[in-house]
Design a protein around this motif. Sequence first.
Motif, PDB file in Angstrom:
ATOM      1  N   GLU A 272      50.323  18.040  -2.241  1.00 35.61           N
ATOM      2  CA  GLU A 272      49.404  16.985  -2.640  1.00 35.61           C
ATOM      3  C   GLU A 272      48.056  17.565  -3.045  1.00 35.61           C
TER       4      GLU A 272
ATOM      5  N   LEU B   2      45.598  10.576  -6.525  1.00 35.87           N
ATOM      6  CA  LEU B   2      46.285  11.620  -5.782  1.00 35.87           C
ATOM      7  C   LEU B   2      47.507  12.078  -6.568  1.00 35.87           C
ATOM      8  N   SER B   3      47.790  13.363  -6.479  1.00 35.11           N
ATOM      9  CA  SER B   3      48.954  13.939  -7.135  1.00 35.11           C
ATOM     10  C   SER B   3      49.856  14.600  -6.100  1.00 35.11           C
ATOM     11  N   CYS B   4      51.150  14.570  -6.372  1.00 37.93           N
ATOM     12  CA  CYS B   4      52.124  15.219  -5.507  1.00 37.93           C
ATOM     13  C   CYS B   4      53.096  15.972  -6.411  1.00 37.93           C
TER      14      CYS B   4
ATOM     15  N   TRP C  46      54.294   7.347  -0.728  1.00 40.98           N
ATOM     16  CA  TRP C  46      53.013   7.781  -0.180  1.00 40.98           C
ATOM     17  C   TRP C  46      52.809   7.077   1.162  1.00 40.98           C
TER      18      TRP C  46
ATOM     19  N   THR D 218      55.924  15.357 -10.929  1.00 43.43           N
ATOM     20  CA  THR D 218      54.749  14.937 -10.173  1.00 43.43           C
ATOM     21  C   THR D 218      54.747  13.426  -9.979  1.00 43.43           C
TER      22      THR D 218
ATOM     23  N   TYR E  82      52.167  10.263  -8.632  1.00 44.04           N
ATOM     24  CA  TYR E  82      50.744   9.959  -8.508  1.00 44.04           C
ATOM     25  C   TYR E  82      50.526   8.706  -7.664  1.00 44.04           C
TER      26      TYR E  82
ATOM     27  N   TYR F 272      46.496  11.331   3.398  1.00 40.19           N
ATOM     28  CA  TYR F 272      47.582  10.780   2.600  1.00 40.19           C
ATOM     29  C   TYR F 272      48.667  11.830   2.397  1.00 40.19           C
ATOM     30  N   TYR F 273      49.902  11.414   2.606  1.00 41.62           N
ATOM     31  CA  TYR F 273      51.053  12.296   2.478  1.00 41.62           C
ATOM     32  C   TYR F 273      52.048  11.737   1.462  1.00 41.62           C
ATOM     33  N   CYS F 274      52.608  12.597   0.663  1.00 41.31           N
ATOM     34  CA  CYS F 274      53.748  12.167  -0.141  1.00 41.31           C
ATOM     35  C   CYS F 274      55.019  12.627   0.547  1.00 41.31           C
TER      36      CYS F 274
ATOM     37  N   GLY G 203      54.736  16.556   2.138  1.00 47.21           N
ATOM     38  CA  GLY G 203      53.665  17.454   1.777  1.00 47.21           C
ATOM     39  C   GLY G 203      52.755  17.704   2.964  1.00 47.21           C
TER      40      GLY G 203
ATOM     41  N   THR H 109      46.583  15.212   2.028  1.00 43.41           N
ATOM     42  CA  THR H 109      45.273  15.363   1.401  1.00 43.41           C
ATOM     43  C   THR H 109      44.361  14.273   1.974  1.00 43.41           C
TER      44      THR H 109
END
Length: 126
Positions: free
Chosen positions: A6, A20-22, A36, A77, A79, A93-95, A117, A120
């Motif tokens: 993340e 946010l990106s994962c 998420w 990815t 988002y 925050y976790y993916c 992940g 973040t």
Amino acid sequence: QVQLVESGGGLVQAGDSLRLSCAASERTFSNYAMAWFRQAPGKERELVAVRSRGGVISYVDSVKGRFTISRDSAKNTVYLQMNNLKPEDTAVYYCATDTKHSTWYLPLNHFEYAYWGQGTRVTVSS
């Protein structure tokens, strides 16, 4: 083994936006259910948004109309676009993803996900 990373967290003010990106290590990531979650200090991890393999999407009530989950298959990815952030959105925050769910099933619980992940942090000041 799917690895997730993340990024995109930070310190913002109420009303601001973050994305946010994962990023996933596997090219087939886009075919999996993905979600998420977030965990605020002293609270349990909660689902924020989830997307099934077939594209069905669900959000927790507190973020409906403000957050959007999406994916870019070409970039492997996922988002989470977060608009109009509030102090109560402050959390790590976790993916998460898993490979075993059927096309239209929405896995809503953290124990339904095998891959996570590192998280973040998002902090929203008032």
